[in-house]
Write a protein that holds these residues in place. Structure first.
Motif, PDB file in Angstrom:
ATOM      1  N   SER A 109     -35.444 -55.940  54.553  1.00 11.52           N
ATOM      2  CA  SER A 109     -34.117 -56.848  54.531  1.00 11.52           C
ATOM      3  C   SER A 109     -33.572 -56.796  53.171  1.00 11.52           C
ATOM      4  O   SER A 109     -32.389 -57.261  53.040  1.00 11.52           O
ATOM      5  CB  SER A 109     -35.109 -58.180  54.611  1.00 11.52           C
ATOM      6  N   SER A 110     -34.119 -55.747  52.347  1.00 15.65           N
ATOM      7  CA  SER A 110     -33.122 -55.568  51.375  1.00 15.65           C
ATOM      8  C   SER A 110     -32.326 -54.442  51.398  1.00 15.65           C
ATOM      9  O   SER A 110     -31.468 -54.253  50.379  1.00 15.65           O
ATOM     10  CB  SER A 110     -34.015 -55.372  50.070  1.00 15.65           C
ATOM     11  N   LEU A 111     -32.489 -53.959  52.533  1.00 17.57           N
ATOM     12  CA  LEU A 111     -31.315 -52.702  52.837  1.00 17.57           C
ATOM     13  C   LEU A 111     -30.320 -53.208  54.133  1.00 17.57           C
ATOM     14  O   LEU A 111     -30.748 -53.627  54.926  1.00 17.57           O
ATOM     15  CB  LEU A 111     -32.190 -51.330  53.252  1.00 17.57           C
ATOM     16  N   GLU A 115     -28.615 -48.068  55.255  1.00 16.99           N
ATOM     17  CA  GLU A 115     -29.508 -47.746  54.365  1.00 16.99           C
ATOM     18  C   GLU A 115     -30.860 -47.706  55.048  1.00 16.99           C
ATOM     19  O   GLU A 115     -31.794 -46.749  54.637  1.00 16.99           O
ATOM     20  CB  GLU A 115     -29.469 -48.906  53.198  1.00 16.99           C
TER      21      GLU A 115
END
Lengths: 250, 292
Positions: A109-111, A115
């Protein structure tokens, strides 16, 4: 080196049959005190698509995780592209040419989508290009700047699959890739698997949806309580349908 | 009553920005270590102090000047951090976060105690490097060169770090490794190595801040513990683990503190904690934190 007679000599071990991509002998896996796999034997040859069938909790996902050394402890033998991996740290195993697509898809979720797609390092040189992957899954191109976990379930599955195609892995371990997806997406994934097979990739597929797996698979292993209880070749399916139903039916 | 003395106001703003630069560097290190590794590193202040002392001792005994120290000291402090992570923190990595907090707190006390024993608690002074002596007269204030350098250098280091974590491939490995270390291992990435290097980098930022601080604050064993409590408040205000939040909040709280010193000096040491209480009540995840 002194070796018992029944173990293949070093020379034989270093020159395995080149068509044998994955060979698992007497694999046991443990999570803490729980003994999950009880001596699994599996082999998958080059270009084969082999499924692991069985009920929930029969140990199919654990088998894939055990191949990747993602379980608490494992014993036995797991030979990948001719290399024994049983004592290898987890981060070295992928570099032998393995690509793993986990059941929960594992989208970060952070990308963002691109990415996520570019994240796993190349493990071999002849992976698909990003353009090729976008061509197969045009949705991913449309949404390449979205946060990875904002995608629909089907798109996340495409991303999880596309991501390992880029790395050049030639043995894919796919865990329940059709779970919870709409029929049209399941069909799309089936086409992609056929395409990958044509390209000579070797696939070990954990699948609940037997109707999805049956037309594309070469062989099936049936698991129950952490054991392999049956091996069925594609041409034996009709004859063994009843047997399979007793193993898989609820 | 509202006649504002601009000279004094800008003076306090400048002091605020200087303090804010140190808050930003230190809270950034803490945010990296917490955000990516889930370790609450109470030794960050002691390592900042260690950085200042290494710079002081290197100059005194080995003639290593300020500019060389800016490179060498963060590397040394980073190595100390790497050893800490590898041999002390990793063995308890799977325990509750409280264990690493207590461990690093204990280490901070040991390091501070050892330096107090060796050097006493009165401060030592470190000369401003020749190239940055002097200053410029601006319309409303006098700006010493070294202070301007502190602000520029810390903002540059903070921005560079933010860019590396948020915008590069290496940063993507770090962020993904935090989210799902097991899957990253399965992709063929050596996560334990990344953890060790990240811890080393977060700690090296404290070493860098220590060298920057040596010429403006006195080099003393308790310099780290004094600043650390404020820095923890800033990390909480910014949002635990938010990289950009730590930088902006660090600078911002420095300015808030400076303004308070001008308008109501009695509250200047308390104001940050007041902000922390208000932020925790209104937005418990912090100004830049993601709601869980």
């Amino acid at each position: 080196m002194n070796q018992p007679a029944n173990i293949p000599s070093a020379q034989e071990a270093n020159h395995p049959n080149s068509w044998e991509k994955l060979r698992i002998d007497n694999l046991h896996a443990f999570y803490g005190e729980s003994h999950i796999l009880h001596g699994i034997d599996i082999n998958v040859n080059k270009g084969e698509l082999v499924t692991l069938l069985g009920r929930n909790g029969s140990g199919r996902s654990t088998t894939l995780k055990a191949i990747m050394n993602m379980v608490g402890r494992r014993t036995g033998s797991v030979v990948v592209n001719g290399n024994e991996t049983i004592n290898m740290p987890a981060h070295k195993i992928a570099h032998l040419g393995l690509g793993f697509c986990p059941e929960e898809r594992g989208i970060f979720s952070s990308l963002n989508v691109e990415e996520n797609l570019l994240l796993p390092p190349h493990v071999r040189s002849d992976g698909m290009s990003v353009e090729e992957i976008y061509e197969i899954f045009p949705n991913l191109y449309e949404r390449r700047t979205s946060q990875g976990t904002r995608l629909s379930g089907g798109e996340q599955q495409m991303l999880a699959l596309g991501r390992i195609l880029r790395t050049g892995a030639n043995i894919l371990l796919l865990d329940e890739i059709t779970e919870g997806l709409a029929p049209v997406i399941v069909q799309k994934l089936g086409e992609v698997l056929s395409l990958l097979k044509e390209r000579g990739l070797t696939i070990l597929l954990v699948e609940q949806n037997f109707r999805f797996a049956a037309p594309i698979a070469d062989r099936h292993y049936v698991m129950e309580h952490g054991h392999i209880v049956e091996e069925v070749h594609a041409d034996e399916l009709e004859a063994k349908t009843e047997l399979l139903n007793t193993y898989l039916g609820v | 009553m509202f006649d504002i003395n601009l000279f004094a106001l800008f003076g306090q703003l400048l002091v605020g920005l200087i303090n804010g630069s140190f808050y930003a560097l230190l809270s950034l290190g803490l945010a990296i270590i917490f955000g990516l590794l889930k370790i609450i590193n109470f030794a960050q202040g002691a390592l900042y102090m260690l950085g200042a002392f290494i710079a002081f001792l290197a100059l005194k005994y080995m003639g290593i000047n300020y500019w060389a120290a800016l490179i060498i000291v963060p590397v040394c402090v980073g190595l100390v951090g790497i050893l800490m992570e590898r041999f002390l923190i990793r063995p308890i990595a799977n325990e509750d976060h409280l264990y690493s907090l207590l461990l690093t707190f204990g280490l901070a006390l040991i390091i501070q105690g050892a330096f107090t024993h060796m050097f006493g608690s009165s401060g030592l002074s470190y000369a401003i490097p020749e190239e940055l002596k002097g200053g410029n007269r601006l319309p409303f204030m006098y700006l010493p060169n070294y202070r301007a350098w502190i602000i520029i250098a810390s903002v540059a280091v903070c921005f560079g770090t933010w860019y590396m974590i948020e915008k590069t491939k290496l940063g993507a490995y770090l962020r993904a490794g935090t989210e799902n270390p097991q899957l990253m291992q399965a992709f063929g990435i050596n996560v334990p190595l990344i953890v060790t290097l990240t811890f080393g980098f977060g700690v090296a930022l404290a070493g860098f801040a220590g060298v920057m601080a040596a010429p403006v604050y006195s080099v003393s064993p308790d310099m780290g513990s004094n600043i650390l409590i404020v820095v923890f408040a800033i990390v909480v205000i910014g949002g635990m683990g938010s990289i950009g939040g730590a930088i902006l909040t660090g600078l911002g709280m420095g300015v808030v503190e400076g303004l308070t010193k001008y308008f109501y000096p009695e509250a200047s040491t308390t104001v940050i904690f007041l902000v922390m209480v208000i932020v925790l009540l209104l937005k418990p995840a912090g100004l830049f934190g993601k709601e869980a």
